[in-house]
Design a protein around this motif. Sequence first.
Motif, short mmCIF file in Angstrom:
data_model
loop_
_atom_site.label_atom_id
_atom_site.label_comp_id
_atom_site.label_asym_id
_atom_site.label_seq_id
_atom_site.Cartn_x
_atom_site.Cartn_y
_atom_site.Cartn_z
N GLU A 64 -25.93 -36.64 77.43
CA GLU A 64 -25.50 -38.04 77.29
C GLU A 64 -24.06 -38.15 77.79
O GLU A 64 -23.10 -37.96 77.03
N PRO A 65 -23.89 -38.45 79.10
CA PRO A 65 -22.55 -38.40 79.69
C PRO A 65 -21.51 -39.24 78.92
O PRO A 65 -20.37 -38.80 78.74
N GLU A 66 -21.89 -40.43 78.46
CA GLU A 66 -20.92 -41.28 77.76
C GLU A 66 -20.47 -40.62 76.46
O GLU A 66 -19.29 -40.69 76.08
N VAL B 45 -25.25 -48.34 61.28
CA VAL B 45 -24.72 -48.95 60.06
C VAL B 45 -24.14 -47.89 59.12
O VAL B 45 -23.17 -48.15 58.39
N GLU B 46 -24.70 -46.69 59.14
CA GLU B 46 -24.17 -45.62 58.29
C GLU B 46 -22.80 -45.15 58.79
O GLU B 46 -21.90 -44.86 57.99
N SER B 47 -22.67 -45.05 60.10
CA SER B 47 -21.37 -44.67 60.67
C SER B 47 -20.33 -45.75 60.41
O SER B 47 -19.18 -45.47 60.12
N ARG B 48 -20.77 -47.00 60.52
CA ARG B 48 -19.85 -48.12 60.25
C ARG B 48 -19.31 -48.06 58.82
O ARG B 48 -18.16 -48.39 58.57
N ALA B 49 -20.17 -47.66 57.89
CA ALA B 49 -19.73 -47.57 56.50
C ALA B 49 -18.60 -46.54 56.37
O ALA B 49 -17.62 -46.76 55.64
N VAL B 50 -18.71 -45.44 57.11
CA VAL B 50 -17.65 -44.42 57.11
C VAL B 50 -16.38 -45.01 57.73
O VAL B 50 -15.28 -44.85 57.19
N VAL B 51 -16.55 -45.71 58.85
CA VAL B 51 -15.39 -46.28 59.54
C VAL B 51 -14.70 -47.31 58.65
O VAL B 51 -13.46 -47.33 58.55
N HIS B 52 -15.47 -48.14 57.98
CA HIS B 52 -14.86 -49.14 57.09
C HIS B 52 -14.06 -48.47 55.98
O HIS B 52 -12.96 -48.93 55.64
N VAL C 204 -17.26 -45.03 68.16
CA VAL C 204 -18.03 -45.36 69.37
C VAL C 204 -19.52 -45.33 69.05
O VAL C 204 -20.03 -44.34 68.50
N GLU C 205 -20.21 -46.40 69.36
CA GLU C 205 -21.67 -46.39 69.34
C GLU C 205 -22.14 -46.19 70.77
O GLU C 205 -21.92 -47.04 71.63
N ILE C 206 -22.76 -45.05 71.02
CA ILE C 206 -23.23 -44.74 72.37
C ILE C 206 -24.56 -45.45 72.60
O ILE C 206 -25.47 -45.35 71.78
N GLN C 207 -24.66 -46.16 73.71
CA GLN C 207 -25.93 -46.80 74.07
C GLN C 207 -26.87 -45.73 74.62
O GLN C 207 -26.56 -45.10 75.63
N SER C 208 -27.95 -45.53 73.94
CA SER C 208 -28.91 -44.50 74.36
C SER C 208 -30.26 -44.86 73.78
O SER C 208 -30.34 -45.40 72.69
N ASP C 209 -31.32 -44.54 74.50
CA ASP C 209 -32.65 -44.79 73.93
C ASP C 209 -33.27 -43.50 73.41
O ASP C 209 -34.46 -43.45 73.11
N PHE D 184 -9.87 -39.20 63.14
CA PHE D 184 -11.33 -39.24 63.17
C PHE D 184 -11.86 -39.87 64.46
O PHE D 184 -11.31 -40.86 64.94
N CYS D 185 -12.93 -39.32 64.94
CA CYS D 185 -13.73 -39.98 65.98
C CYS D 185 -15.17 -40.02 65.46
O CYS D 185 -15.84 -38.99 65.37
N VAL D 186 -15.63 -41.21 65.08
CA VAL D 186 -16.97 -41.38 64.51
C VAL D 186 -17.90 -41.84 65.63
O VAL D 186 -17.58 -42.79 66.34
N VAL D 187 -19.02 -41.15 65.77
CA VAL D 187 -19.94 -41.45 66.88
C VAL D 187 -21.35 -41.70 66.35
O VAL D 187 -21.85 -40.93 65.52
#
Lengths: 396, 396
Positions: free
Chosen positions: B366-368, B332-339, B351-356, B318-321
């Motif tokens: 979004e290059p990152e 927080v929803e993605s974190r619940a999946v990761v946990h 990965v939590e991508i920093q983006s506004d 898995f790669c959760v973004v």
Amino acid sequence: MTDAPLPGPASLRNPLGLTVELGRDTPIRLDCGVEMDSVTVAYQTYGTLNADRSNAILLCHALTGDQYVADPHPITGKPGWWNDLVGPGRLFDTDRYFLICSNVLGGCMGTTGPKEVNPATGKPWGQDFPIITIGDMVQVQARLVDHLGIDQMFAVIGGSMGGMQVLEWCASRPERVFAAIPIATAARHSAQNIAFNEVGRQAVIADPEWREGRYMDHGTKPRRGLAVARMAAHITYLSEPALHRKFGRNLQGDRDAFEYGFGAEFQVESYLRHQGSTFVDRFDANSYLYITRAMDYFDLAAEHGSLANAFKGTKTRFCVVSFSSDWLFPTVESRAVVHALNAVAANVSFVEIQSDKGHDAFLLDEPEFHATLSGFLEAAAVRRGLPPAGSKGETP
Amino acid sequence: MTDAPLPGPASLRNPLGLTVELGRDTPIRLDCGVEMDSVTVAYQTYGTLNADRSNAILLCHALTGDQYVADPHPITGKPGWWNDLVGPGRLFDTDRYFLICSNVLGGCMGTTGPKEVNPATGKPWGQDFPIITIGDMVQVQARLVDHLGIDQMFAVIGGSMGGMQVLEWCASRPERVFAAIPIATAARHSAQNIAFNEVGRQAVIADPEWREGRYMDHGTKPRRGLAVARMAAHITYLSEPALHRKFGRNLQGDRDAFEYGFGAEFQVESYLRHQGSTFVDRFDANSYLYITRAMDYFDLAAEHGSLANAFKGTKTRFCVVSFSSDWLFPTVESRAVVHALNAVAANVSFVEIQSDKGHDAFLLDEPEFHATLSGFLEAAAVRRGLPPAGSKGETP
């Protein structure tokens, strides 16, 4: 200027709903350029004005609020929006303070607005009502305060759009405000908030029963459009954690299986639908359009060159309050006000109340919030030379 | 099962819009209990399936997305939603991977949905279409993948509702997914998101032109209601900072004074109105009702006893973004999946991508984000024994 009782159920605390007609002597010139020579203002008062007229508190209501701060609502019968805060010995101690709250210009609870009769046509104003601003609302409030013979208010207090009025008072008439409490508000309406307002307006306008704003002439109402507008807005008044705590994904009627349909499956849906449909019974659709528009126009920095300029030389004592989970008027907006006040060396305290209740927290039971208001008012009352609590409002 | 070209402008990259009819041999049993013995699926493919059928990537589209990942949209003519990511040498390298994207069950771009003809009546399904779930969408995708002769997909990838489908695949058919990338999504739809969906549905249903869902029989469309629904939803796809940066309080036409009216004064209003009105041209109102409903029903933990249970024994990588400013599907929803994945010792990176840019960031430059996808896919491809980049997709 004439005072007359407002029709509707009498209040226990204040049996007379008051009205006054303003603008006959000097017309009220609105920001859009229109002059109005007859504006009726409906208002409520609680407590008694003291001999030196120094104990008045003006409470400013929010978008869909009204003057019934501590009276049963004449349509819904529900208690006033700050009912529990008003009374002898309470936070807004009616033994000490003289409280005033007026329905805003453009409103639908007795003050001149789009649902009232346009003297020029003998029909409801509808969309012929002039566009109004927060500044116009405050101008009309100032006329009311003149009428009541009050030079300076002890305090001007309000949340959300009420807080915008507080800030407008302080910027345009600083000498008339001894203390100010802008709550859960901003000095300008954000792009996101304009966007949410626009969704609500388009929902109303999309309803064929809106009939270009002339629905009253047809004996109808854009019920469905206004309900959708309210539903969308209501989400913004709450926080995700509050919605989760209150409803989560619970099913309607505490069922344990889906019905697989478009009925209200989830409790949060039926709650929202209820919010939408009950709102329509008590609020006028055109008022909703005009008042949301007034909020959109609000931008103190643009009006005064900068936000600091808006408060230059102020002697008012400020208590700025925000709520941590309010995403409609987030803390960063209050901070911007505080920074501007700091820049002009104003007397300001700032509190961010920890709450998960979202924007609506200012209307709910939040002990830390109430303690903040109480502490600030007490200190300000001492400075103003008002008698301490328990002395029945007599000046020493 | 028959393949036939889909009507509409031909794509440059994939001249045939493909369709297949599924369910004739074994009916498709939906979660609501209804059985469908004829479901047409419209899909696009890019690249070539390799000899051992190990290089397939299933891309799952979002609520109002479709199968035109990298083709001009047949109605709007606009580039596909991940157009720049697909092609030789690109992130989704068509020299290496075989990409599949199908319009979801209930959709309106060629797959069986409420706007298609109900064989039982010879008229559009409308509200007679059965209620669908994310599980049903995935079941139909699985039938399509069967049809294409693919046992295990190299990767299943999608954002938002597409991410829900990814999670559903991993929970219900883990052996068929080598690698999974759920993006900006959640394992259950939150109360706030159900509330926003309900506002959109009520806006559609409030439009008299919806006609109880039978608008096609009347040659009409609930244009205004669907536009309001889209406007409300669109706000949730952006962030307050993104709206502020893009529009702020700028006036329409770069005017410097208010017009004092209900026209689009602010740029953000005219932008939203445009989003609403163009959406109506490309999307079916009933599809909007059915697909939002499917999202509301999604709750993997409830279906499997717990979220960890949903992934028990998984061998999928898995790669959760998530995106930092996404408030519709917050981190927080993605974190619940990761946990939950951690709890079952799954192979997961997060990965939590920093983006506004808010929720829509997954569709934007979004290059990152793209570097994250690329790095994960490259490592997974090595594990899967796929040839390295530049080798034209031949198995070694």
